[in-house]
Scaffold this active site. Structure first.
Site, mmCIF file in Angstrom:
data_model
loop_
_atom_site.group_PDB
_atom_site.id
_atom_site.type_symbol
_atom_site.label_atom_id
_atom_site.label_comp_id
_atom_site.label_asym_id
_atom_site.label_seq_id
_atom_site.Cartn_x
_atom_site.Cartn_y
_atom_site.Cartn_z
ATOM 1 C CD GLU A 406 -2.981 -0.907 2.374
ATOM 2 O OE1 GLU A 406 -2.660 -0.186 3.678
ATOM 3 O OE2 GLU A 406 -4.195 -1.923 2.142
ATOM 4 C CD GLU A 513 -3.116 -6.264 4.189
ATOM 5 O OE1 GLU A 513 -2.015 -5.665 4.056
ATOM 6 O OE2 GLU A 513 -3.984 -5.264 4.656
HETATM 7 C C1 GAL Z 1 -4.210 -2.480 5.066
HETATM 8 C C2 GAL Z 1 -3.037 -2.555 5.825
HETATM 9 C C3 GAL Z 1 -2.384 -3.129 6.839
HETATM 10 C C4 GAL Z 1 -3.383 -3.012 8.422
HETATM 11 C C5 GAL Z 1 -4.247 -3.119 8.272
HETATM 12 C C6 GAL Z 1 -5.445 -2.993 8.430
HETATM 13 O O1 GAL Z 1 -4.466 -1.453 4.796
HETATM 14 O O2 GAL Z 1 -2.019 -2.363 4.865
HETATM 15 O O3 GAL Z 1 -0.686 -2.689 7.739
HETATM 16 O O4 GAL Z 1 -3.086 -1.442 8.614
HETATM 17 O O5 GAL Z 1 -4.793 -2.482 6.313
HETATM 18 O O6 GAL Z 1 -6.943 -3.020 8.475
#
Ligand code: GAL
Length: 819
Positions: A406, A513
């Site tokens: 991100e 993710e």
């Molecule tokens: C994502 C990020 C993670 C964590 C997660 C929480 O956007 O890559 O590191 O912050 O959100 O939802």
């Protein structure tokens, strides 16, 4: 090599030396973790040889000083960083060494800004807290006399992380003696093909410019140690052939070793051992992921590096336990988010059968927190990224590299530099308008940077694809536009996935993710068929006096989904190679949707203490062949209260619920899109039972009884024997039970521990995200009936007895063996 610390040298414990005396001639590598001195203070004098460190604390590495501290809103890491202390600390170690051609000191990881001195000389500085690095000590050593290594660790500029980083020399340290002619640091690259072809490239360093052309001999051995291929010659490239290699897979993680020897006049002057494996894999734009020709989903989780109450300090037993718990859930892949992991984690993944996404950075040039790595990126990214690839490229478990998570370079300008940590976290997950995306026909600076990073990776490894965790799903994302990303990786945005084949023709796809559901173990918000979004929009605050999240799969952040929603997309779309769920375990820091006193995450499928939340069994029922029948929640409510009972199950056609013997109805999953069944019932004390049937025959059942008042403690250790090495751990689950042995699901008793014998308490926890109790303590409150105590073995053998006591409860005791 003979190495000893000064104290032992003075005592003349020659026998101890034998531990370190290894085969003469070849390289000798010893663990350099023991007998360091530590001081949480800062002075330039602390580097010098004559500095008086007599009063410093003695300890063994790996060490994390932050985990020993108190949670405070004033700690500059903020709740996002775990609300634990930062600061500057110094480590010193006195030692003597025998003469050798070369000595190198290697740090697996120091968080952060390590400055390493030997006998007062600065060897170098390493800002990135997750990189491994080595220095040549040779020119500054006193042969046979005292040597002082001093390491300044500076984690004072905070916040510099969106999660808990830990502070200190938190991974292993190694001392290696080498001949002048030796294999370079990470200087062996082994490539394999499933037909048994092995290519080995070696980089040799000739420190004295002797011009000697060594003979290089490679020996490949199988897992039983049998030699299966050899090669010998002067070239730095060699080809070998292993007949019918056994392939590496998640079910059979079979590894080979390549021993590379450097020979001069027939004598081995250096040797280097590399673990390798044979496997083929494919990320296919239509068919998704396959390993050795077999289609499968990457059932992955993202993990930060902390080990719960042990903090960032790496301990093999703790990481191994973590991976075992995940494997047992059906996890077959790990994303090392968002930074280089401990090298030992990768060794474990090689031999346990876990596929790895190895990730480099959480930010590039544009920062996410005030003092994060962005300030070092320009100067250090090339070195840090190259080192990661060179260090890790031989692991059979690693199947892809991620060049970032991100990163704000996905957009032309995200204006994140002036945001607070909380705002930056939130904006990362919000939408961005089209004006911030790449323009047609233009290769932006951000796209060029993406290419540049991908080129660094490919320079050192051309055998694995490159991905990045992208939360901008638009194909005009500057990273996608670079053309350098081999696997399109979305963070979240499951609603966009149906458009992936159209938007990214010919490109494979995974969820780099996913999910980010929010749960507190043991806490349930009803009605369970309502989904609670917290926060409702990313810019709105969320508050609830419970400071808890619901353990039904019915609560998530605005950018994310329930577990079932994303899994349904992954399961039913062949082109989706899999997902990496945020997260397997809760971690310290980032307590979305709350802020202080919440100080650890709610995202885990498993809590910080390692106790599974209910969703664990959803995945187990979908991802494994193990029979699963999991009924929840507990059965201690107010008489007449309406309660939703959920059940995850597999290998059965139907399940029937009974309350005190009365049927509440039969439930069947309607189709392959349904993952749980539910009964809405009225509570009455007694017992609730679920029966699973296949072909009309009962195959399993589970009973939960209403627990009476807390009556006694039960201790259950995950092992009976620990090694007497000062490092081995035992994880002891503490449960509060009623007189009949039922878990008291609301018990909060304060439990006091006493250890007799050769072990100590390494940490305590209960999985509560808002607990202000110290992780290093001899007592802990139970949380929803449970807590955890972690024992660390001493260095002497003998038995260890742990006693747990609480007011008005019957004591329990267990005895373990330290061998
Ligand atoms: C994502 C990020 C993670 C964590 C997660 C929480 O956007 O890559 O590191 O912050 O959100 O939802």
């Amino acid at each position: 090599m003979k190495v000893m610390n000064r104290r032992l040298a003075k005592q003349g414990l020659l026998a101890f030396l034998l531990l370190f005396a290894m085969q003469a001639g070849a390289r000798e590598r010893v663990c350099f973790d023991s007998d360091w001195l530590f001081c949480l203070a800062d002075s330039a004098q602390m580097a010098s040889v004559n500095y008086n460190d007599a009063k410093w604390r003695k300890l063994d590495l790996p060490h994390d000083w932050a985990i020993e501290g108190d949670f405070m809103p004033s700690n500059p890491s903020g709740a996002g960083g775990g609300a634990l202390p930062g600061g500057v600390g110094w480590y010193r170690k006195h030692f003597t060494v025998d003469k050798a051609d070369k000595y190198f000191i290697e740090f697996d990881g120091v968080y952060m800004n390590a400055a390493v001195y030997i006998n007062g000389h600065l060897l170098g500085k390493r800002p990135y807290g997750y990189s491994s690095f080595e220095y040549d000590l040779t020119p500054f050593l006193n042969w046979g006399g005292d040597n002082v290594m001093a390491v300044r660790v500076d984690n004072s500029d905070q916040p510099n992380s969106r999660w808990y980083s830990g502070c200190g020399i938190y991974r292993h340290v190694w001392l290696t003696a080498k001949a002048n002619l030796h294999v370079a640091h990470w200087g062996v690259q082994v490539k394999t093909k499933v037909n048994g072809e092995v290519t080995v490239n070696v980089e040799i360093v000739d420190e004295n410019h002797s011009g000697v052309k060594p003979v290089i001999r490679h020996t490949v051995t199988d897992a039983s140690g049998k030699v299966v291929a050899t090669a010998k010659g002067n070239a730095v490239n060699a080809k070998l052939k292993v007949r019918k290699p056994i392939l590496w897979s998640v079910d059979n993680p079979y590894v080979y070793q390549v021993r590379t020897e450097v020979l001069v006049n027939g004598k081995t002057v250096d040797e280097y051992v590399t673990t390798t494996g044979f496997r083929s894999f494919l990320f296919d734009p239509q068919k998704g992921f396959s390993l050795n020709g077999k289609s499968m989903k990457l059932n992955g989780v993202c993990e930060h590096h902390d080990l719960g109450c042990l903090g960032a300090a790496f301990v093999e037993d703790a990481m191994h336990r973590k991976l075992q718990i995940l494997k047992n859930m059906g996890v077959n892949a790990i994303r090392c988010s968002h930074n280089p992991p401990a090298p030992q984690l990768l060794n474990m993944c090689d031999t346990m059968g876990l596929i790895v996404m190895d990730e480099s950075f959480d930010m590039w040039r544009r920062r996410k927190t005030q003092n994060d790595y962005a300030r070092f990126f320009d100067e250090w990214h090339e070195r840090d990224l190259a080192d990661l690839v060179k260090r890790d490229r031989n692991h059979p478990s690693i199947l892809m590299w991620s060049i970032g998570n991100e990163v704000l370079e996905q957009w032309s300008s995200a204006e994140a530099d002036t945001l607070t940590l909380e705002q930056a976290n939130l904006i990362l997950n919000a939408g961005h308008d089209a004006s911030t995306l790449a323009k047609e026909g233009e290769l932006s600076v951000n796209s060029l940077l993406t290419r540049h990073l991908a080129e660094i990776v490919r320079k050192y490894d051309d055998t694995r694809p490159i991905t990045a965790g992208c939360n901008e799903p638009n194909p005009n994302n500057h990273l996608f536009k670079s053309g350098a990303i081999d696997i399109i990786g979305f963070n979240y945005h499951h609603q966009w996935v149906k458009d992936v084949p159209k938007n990214f023709p010919g490109k494979p796809f995974i969820f780099s993710e996913s999910v980010s559901a929010l749960q507190t173990r043991g806490f349930y918000m009803m009605p369970s068929d309502s989904v609670y979004v917290a926060p409702v929009e990313w810019w709105l605050p969320y508050s609830d006096p419970s400071m808890k999240c619901s353990a039904y799969d019915n609560m998530h952040a605005s950018w994310s989904s329930t577990h079932e929603e994303t899994w349904d997309v992954v399961k039913h779309n062949d082109f989706v190679g899999g997902q990496f769920i945020w997260t397997g375990f809760d971690y310290i820091g980032e307590p979305t949707p709350y802020s202080f006193p919440a100080r650890s995450s709610y995202f885990g499928i498993i809590d910080l203490a390692g106790f599974p939340k209910d969703t664990y069994y959803l995945y187990q029922s979908e991802w494994t062949d193990q029979p699963v029948l999991h009924l929840f929640p507990h059965w201690n409510w107010l008489e007449g209260q309406t309660i939703d009972m959920w059940c995850y199950y597999n290998q059965a056609d139907e399940v029937e619920l009974f309350i005190n013997g009365k049927s509440q109805g039969v439930r069947r999953k309607a189709d392959s899109h349904q993952y749980h069944v539910m009964w809405r019932v009225v509570f009455e004390p007694g017992e609730v039972k679920v029966v699973a049937r296949q072909n009309g025959k009962e195959v399993r059942q589970q009973v939960i009884r209403t627990a009476g008042p807390p009556h006694h403690i039960r201790l259950t250790a995950d092992r009976n024997v620990m090694d007497a090495d000062g490092k081995s751990l035992a994880f002891v689950t503490v449960e509060i039970l009623d007189k009949d042995g039922n878990l008291c699901p609301n018990a909060e008793n304060q439990v006091f521990f006493d250890v007799k014998g050769n072990a100590s308490i390494a940490g305590v926890d209960n999985g509560c995200q808002t607990s202000m109790e110290r992780f290093k303590a001899d007592n802990r409150k139970a949380f929803f009936g449970k807590c955890l105590v972690v024992l660390r073995a001493g260095k002497q053998t003998g038995s260890v007895t742990l006693t747990a006591k609480a007011v008005d409860l019957k004591t329990d005791k267990i005895t373990l063996n330290v061998k």
